[in-house]
Scaffold this active site. Sequence first.
Site, mmCIF file in Angstrom:
data_model
loop_
_atom_site.group_PDB
_atom_site.id
_atom_site.type_symbol
_atom_site.label_atom_id
_atom_site.label_comp_id
_atom_site.label_asym_id
_atom_site.label_seq_id
_atom_site.Cartn_x
_atom_site.Cartn_y
_atom_site.Cartn_z
ATOM 1 N N SER A 95 -2.698 -11.206 -7.357
ATOM 2 C CA SER A 95 -2.150 -11.509 -5.983
ATOM 3 C C SER A 95 -0.674 -12.287 -6.237
ATOM 4 C CB SER A 95 -2.807 -12.770 -5.321
ATOM 5 O OG SER A 95 -4.418 -12.409 -5.240
ATOM 6 N N GLU B 291 3.144 -16.494 -5.953
ATOM 7 C CA GLU B 291 2.182 -16.808 -6.814
ATOM 8 C C GLU B 291 2.583 -17.082 -8.336
ATOM 9 O OE1 GLU B 291 -2.267 -17.118 -6.267
ATOM 10 O OE2 GLU B 291 -2.073 -15.808 -8.163
ATOM 11 N N ARG C 14 -4.990 -23.558 -6.267
ATOM 12 C CA ARG C 14 -4.119 -22.754 -7.136
ATOM 13 C C ARG C 14 -2.751 -23.727 -7.561
ATOM 14 N NH1 ARG C 14 -8.009 -20.334 -6.391
ATOM 15 N NH2 ARG C 14 -8.136 -18.120 -5.395
#
Length: 346
Positions: free
Chosen positions: A246, A342, A174
């Site tokens: 998320s 995130e 990520r």
Amino acid sequence: MNSAQNAPIPPKLMPNMALKQRNTFGFEVYAELAYEISAAEQIPGLMQQISEKKLPWRVLGGGSNVILPRVLSGVTLLMNIPGHDITQSNANHTVITVGAGVNWHDFVAWTLVQNLPGLENLALIPGTVGAAPIQNIGAYGAEIADYIDSIEAFDSVAHAFVTLSKEACHFAYRDSYFKQNPHRYIVTKVAFKIPQAWKPRLQYADLVKQFSDTDPTPSAQEIFDAVCAIRSKKLPDPKVIGNAGSFFQNPIISEAQYKHLIEQHPKLISYPEGVGKRKLAAGWLIDQCGFKGQRIGPVGVYENQALVLVNHGDGTAENILQLAKSIQVKVQEVFGVELEIEPNIF
Ligand code: FAD
Ligand code: NAP
């Protein structure tokens, strides 16, 4: 041909543009000066003006991984560059170049129609192709880095277009070079390299459950359909309830820290992640701290998935960040683990 005939069509300016529909949290947000970028050639002139006027600027794709303040001052570039082309095809692979504004899920669906399997585990991820490399999107054991050949972008420091090889993008879990260097590159085109050789990736429990008994060798289209069905059932639809997927990254910890933690919490959910590292399921940590389904004013933690923070209606970036802070503090207190946000905070 004179220079006026060569000049690109100027990008469309939309002053004081409401962005409630262009951020999946559904926050009431306004952009002072929003420009719709429909061709890469529009970028150099606009960036020159931004630089001369010393205006703040940022790039927005579909708004599915951002936390936006009430007002975005200066310039907001709305990436709408269209198009996809098969630029190379041989016995080993196919290369496809895709405009940054193309919808990611539509592109994945199109690859399957072209009989180019590979991206099916990444179905139904919201947003644009241009944003997908920024956090190296991933799901069900696949990540976009596995399929990237190169990326074309405007480098605002060099004031020039550059082509970055896959290696230059420094993809990680990520993460990417673009994420590490925010507000520098504007991705205009992504070149994907899809190998001809294909095998299904079914290691995640939801996919195992779906296929192991009935059909141990599903087609890419069947996996695509299953991923869409599972996600639609499990995740809140941003059109109905605001969210950015998320909210925290799964923390990666050392084997030593993992051994210590598992002694105290035998049910801890984790997965090996590279050599000597473990990935913890952040949703499980948050759930254990009792946050799942909690509501604090207009925002809360989704009742079916503790990793997803939601906006029930009139929430703001401040509300979400306040809730996130209380989750981070509690998880640190109980597990000694730091949760990193995130989505990108503007
Ligand atoms: P935006 O939110 O508009 O932007 C995200 C960041 O990228 C910002 O920093 C922005 O400045 C930058 N950016 C956007 N376009 C460009 C460009 N052309 N050039 C340079 N920078 C740019 N993510 C996953 O990894 N896996 C998932 O399974 C997943 N599931 C999700 C499910 C839901 C319901 C939601 C709401 C989100 C999910 N996400 C997931 C997060 C998100 O969809 C992805 O990160 C997606 O790639 C963001 O695309 P976007 O166009 O909406 O980007
Ligand atoms: P899940 O399958 O319930 O799994 C929970 C977590 O455990 C996931 O975060 C996943 O890590 C990890 N995991 C599960 N099985 C694994 C395996 N076999 N090997 C390694 N790691 C494993 O997750 P979910 O919430 O339903 O989501 C399904 C997939 O969609 C996940 O890959 C998730 O990342 C992705 N997703 C991402 C977002 C986002 O916004 N980033 C939103 C929704 C869904 P990983 O996250 O590393 O895969």
